[in-house]
Scaffold this motif. Structure first.
Motif, PDB file in Angstrom:
ATOM      1  N   ILE A 114      10.448  10.979  -9.974  1.00 31.28           N
ATOM      2  CA  ILE A 114      12.435  11.010  -9.350  1.00 31.28           C
ATOM      3  C   ILE A 114      11.799  11.810  -7.730  1.00 31.28           C
ATOM      4  CG2 ILE A 114      14.337  10.652  -8.957  1.00 31.28           C
ATOM      5  CD1 ILE A 114      14.425   9.679 -11.891  1.00 31.28           C
ATOM      6  N   GLY A 115      11.884  11.446  -7.237  1.00 26.81           N
ATOM      7  CA  GLY A 115      12.395  12.684  -5.551  1.00 26.81           C
ATOM      8  C   GLY A 115      11.051  12.520  -5.148  1.00 26.81           C
ATOM      9  N   ASP A 116      10.197  12.027  -5.673  1.00 25.85           N
ATOM     10  CA  ASP A 116       8.755  11.977  -4.900  1.00 25.85           C
ATOM     11  C   ASP A 116       8.592  10.886  -3.329  1.00 25.85           C
ATOM     12  OD1 ASP A 116       6.812  13.272  -6.841  1.00 25.85           O
ATOM     13  OD2 ASP A 116       5.875  12.077  -7.429  1.00 25.85           O
ATOM     14  N   LYS A 117       7.729  11.871  -2.130  1.00 21.59           N
ATOM     15  CA  LYS A 117       8.445  11.040  -1.260  1.00 21.59           C
ATOM     16  C   LYS A 117       6.881  10.279  -0.411  1.00 21.59           C
ATOM     17  CE  LYS A 117      12.175  12.958   0.921  1.00 21.59           C
ATOM     18  NZ  LYS A 117      12.557  13.073  -0.699  1.00 21.59           N
ATOM     19  N   LEU A 118       7.431   8.921  -0.273  1.00 18.15           N
ATOM     20  CA  LEU A 118       5.938   7.559  -0.264  1.00 18.15           C
ATOM     21  C   LEU A 118       5.848   7.309   1.086  1.00 18.15           C
ATOM     22  CD1 LEU A 118       6.122   6.325  -3.758  1.00 18.15           C
ATOM     23  CD2 LEU A 118       4.802   8.371  -2.994  1.00 18.15           C
ATOM     24  N   LEU A 119       5.112   6.589   1.764  1.00 16.32           N
ATOM     25  CA  LEU A 119       4.942   5.674   2.795  1.00 16.32           C
ATOM     26  C   LEU A 119       3.957   3.816   1.579  1.00 16.32           C
ATOM     27  CD1 LEU A 119       4.917   5.953   5.570  1.00 16.32           C
ATOM     28  CD2 LEU A 119       3.226   6.478   6.082  1.00 16.32           C
ATOM     29  N   VAL A 120       5.380   4.071   1.971  1.00 17.21           N
ATOM     30  CA  VAL A 120       5.376   2.495   1.555  1.00 17.21           C
ATOM     31  C   VAL A 120       4.978   1.256   3.085  1.00 17.21           C
ATOM     32  CG1 VAL A 120       6.512   1.023   0.337  1.00 17.21           C
ATOM     33  CG2 VAL A 120       6.628   3.028  -0.648  1.00 17.21           C
ATOM     34  N   THR A 121       3.476   0.958   2.844  1.00 17.57           N
ATOM     35  CA  THR A 121       3.642  -0.480   3.348  1.00 17.57           C
ATOM     36  C   THR A 121       3.644  -1.995   3.091  1.00 17.57           C
ATOM     37  OG1 THR A 121       2.036   0.863   5.087  1.00 17.57           O
ATOM     38  CG2 THR A 121       1.663  -1.435   5.161  1.00 17.57           C
ATOM     39  N   VAL A 122       4.436  -2.767   3.371  1.00 21.22           N
ATOM     40  CA  VAL A 122       5.100  -4.511   2.592  1.00 21.22           C
ATOM     41  C   VAL A 122       4.448  -5.198   3.405  1.00 21.22           C
ATOM     42  CG1 VAL A 122       5.814  -5.700   1.463  1.00 21.22           C
ATOM     43  CG2 VAL A 122       6.562  -2.915   0.999  1.00 21.22           C
ATOM     44  N   ASN A 123       3.687  -6.394   3.600  1.00 16.00           N
ATOM     45  CA  ASN A 123       3.640  -7.581   4.109  1.00 16.00           C
ATOM     46  C   ASN A 123       3.923  -8.790   4.180  1.00 16.00           C
ATOM     47  OD1 ASN A 123       2.731  -9.104   5.534  1.00 16.00           O
ATOM     48  ND2 ASN A 123       0.708  -8.982   5.213  1.00 16.00           N
ATOM     49  N   TYR A 124       5.383  -9.196   4.358  1.00 12.07           N
ATOM     50  CA  TYR A 124       6.406  -9.199   4.063  1.00 12.07           C
ATOM     51  C   TYR A 124       6.483 -10.672   4.831  1.00 12.07           C
ATOM     52  CZ  TYR A 124       9.499  -5.483   3.052  1.00 12.07           C
ATOM     53  OH  TYR A 124       9.889  -4.647   1.851  1.00 12.07           O
TER      54      TYR A 124
ATOM     55  N   GLN B 231       1.032  -1.075  -0.175  1.00 16.33           N
ATOM     56  CA  GLN B 231       0.469  -0.182  -0.004  1.00 16.33           C
ATOM     57  C   GLN B 231       0.438   0.939  -0.327  1.00 16.33           C
ATOM     58  OE1 GLN B 231      -0.811  -2.340   2.508  1.00 16.33           O
ATOM     59  NE2 GLN B 231      -1.860  -3.894   0.895  1.00 16.33           N
ATOM     60  N   ILE B 232       0.848   2.193  -0.785  1.00 15.97           N
ATOM     61  CA  ILE B 232       1.390   3.337  -1.088  1.00 15.97           C
ATOM     62  C   ILE B 232       0.924   4.230  -0.641  1.00 15.97           C
ATOM     63  CG2 ILE B 232       2.735   4.864  -2.841  1.00 15.97           C
ATOM     64  CD1 ILE B 232       1.882   1.711  -4.140  1.00 15.97           C
ATOM     65  N   ARG B 233       1.439   5.314   0.067  1.00 17.44           N
ATOM     66  CA  ARG B 233       0.533   6.813   0.487  1.00 17.44           C
ATOM     67  C   ARG B 233       1.543   8.114   0.430  1.00 17.44           C
ATOM     68  NH1 ARG B 233      -3.515   8.094   5.250  1.00 17.44           N
ATOM     69  NH2 ARG B 233      -4.103   6.040   4.686  1.00 17.44           N
ATOM     70  N   GLU B 234       1.241   9.033  -1.010  1.00 11.80           N
ATOM     71  CA  GLU B 234       2.180  10.048  -1.217  1.00 11.80           C
ATOM     72  C   GLU B 234       1.969  10.160   0.319  1.00 11.80           C
ATOM     73  OE1 GLU B 234       3.088  12.658  -4.510  1.00 11.80           O
ATOM     74  OE2 GLU B 234       0.979  11.535  -4.935  1.00 11.80           O
ATOM     75  N   THR B 235       3.108  11.103   0.321  1.00  5.99           N
ATOM     76  CA  THR B 235       3.651  12.294   1.871  1.00  5.99           C
ATOM     77  C   THR B 235       4.105  13.632   0.936  1.00  5.99           C
ATOM     78  OG1 THR B 235       6.025  11.279   1.901  1.00  5.99           O
ATOM     79  CG2 THR B 235       4.547  10.016   3.037  1.00  5.99           C
ATOM     80  N   ALA B 236       3.647  14.748   1.677  1.00 11.22           N
ATOM     81  CA  ALA B 236       3.846  16.032   1.409  1.00 11.22           C
ATOM     82  C   ALA B 236       4.296  16.637   2.599  1.00 11.22           C
ATOM     83  CB  ALA B 236       2.509  17.382   1.214  1.00 11.22           C
ATOM     84  N   ASP B 237       5.778  16.827   2.824  1.00 12.42           N
ATOM     85  CA  ASP B 237       6.575  18.100   3.968  1.00 12.42           C
ATOM     86  C   ASP B 237       6.331  17.286   5.004  1.00 12.42           C
ATOM     87  OD1 ASP B 237       6.704  19.889   2.683  1.00 12.42           O
ATOM     88  OD2 ASP B 237       5.278  20.606   2.997  1.00 12.42           O
ATOM     89  N   ASP B 238       6.226  15.625   4.760  1.00 10.78           N
ATOM     90  CA  ASP B 238       6.755  14.362   5.920  1.00 10.78           C
ATOM     91  C   ASP B 238       5.757  14.235   6.800  1.00 10.78           C
ATOM     92  OD1 ASP B 238       9.620  13.680   5.614  1.00 10.78           O
ATOM     93  OD2 ASP B 238       9.571  15.321   6.373  1.00 10.78           O
ATOM     94  N   GLN B 239       4.399  14.776   5.901  1.00  9.39           N
ATOM     95  CA  GLN B 239       3.394  14.349   6.541  1.00  9.39           C
ATOM     96  C   GLN B 239       2.448  14.194   5.354  1.00  9.39           C
ATOM     97  OE1 GLN B 239       1.837  15.955   9.301  1.00  9.39           O
ATOM     98  NE2 GLN B 239       3.828  16.684   9.297  1.00  9.39           N
TER      99      GLN B 239
END
Length: 181
Positions: free
Chosen positions: A112-122, A75-83
């Protein structure tokens, strides 16, 4: 010098005795290419090659972590200014994983350079949610809206990184064993 017998797609690499070949190794996180000659090989008790002393040794650039093709839900969520704010969660799947990041298959194209919050179920590790940065974007088929997005982890702790690396080596060993049966 003795090395593990190289494998390709789960099968031992066949090379005649006396053949000169190029090899690669990593020492202290630095990658090197070299030239050597196969002197002997054995299969039991472990598959090994006996090689001549390497020569023409050159330092090369290489990824910091081993990668393995593995499809895992992400699951991916884009972050802006760490929010994260109210950004929508995008479901996708990994193409490959490493201790330093993942490559994601998605219909969304990031820059390239976009910040994301990435959730992986390993498997065997559990769910990890990590701040990440887009480092590579490819569109493998120009006529399809499908992207391979490479992200690097920005703040992974070493315990989690170590668990991912152990998982990768375990999966590689499983693939090799399947190929030898």
């Amino acid at each position: 010098m003795t090395i593990a017998m190289p494998m390709s797609k789960g099968y031992p690499v066949l090379l005649p005795r006396g053949e000169v070949f190029f090899g690669r190794t990593v020492i202290n996180m630095m990658a090197y290419e070299f030239t050597t000659k196969l002197l002997a090989k054995q299969v039991n008790p472990l598959p090994i090659w006996v090689i001549a002393a390497p020569y023409n040794i050159k330092k090369i650039q290489q990824r910091s972590f081993v990668r393995i093709d593995l499809a895992l839900p992400v699951q991916i969520r884009e972050t802006a200014d760490d929010q994260t704010g109210d950004q929508a969660v995008i479901d996708a799947v990994t193409k490959d994983i490493s201790g330093g990041g993942v490559q994601i298959v998605t219909t969304r194209q990031w820059e390239i350079g976009d910040k994301l919050l990435v959730t992986v179920n390993y498997p065997e590790i559990g769910v990890l949610t990590l701040n990440s940065e887009v480092v590579r974007v490819q569109q493998p088929q120009p006529d399809r809206v499908l992207f391979w997005v490479g992200v690097k982890f920005l703040d992974i702790n070493e315990k989690d990184r170590g668990n991912i690396i152990k998982l990768i080596f375990k999966k590689q060993l499983e693939l090799r064993r399947k190929g030898l049966d």
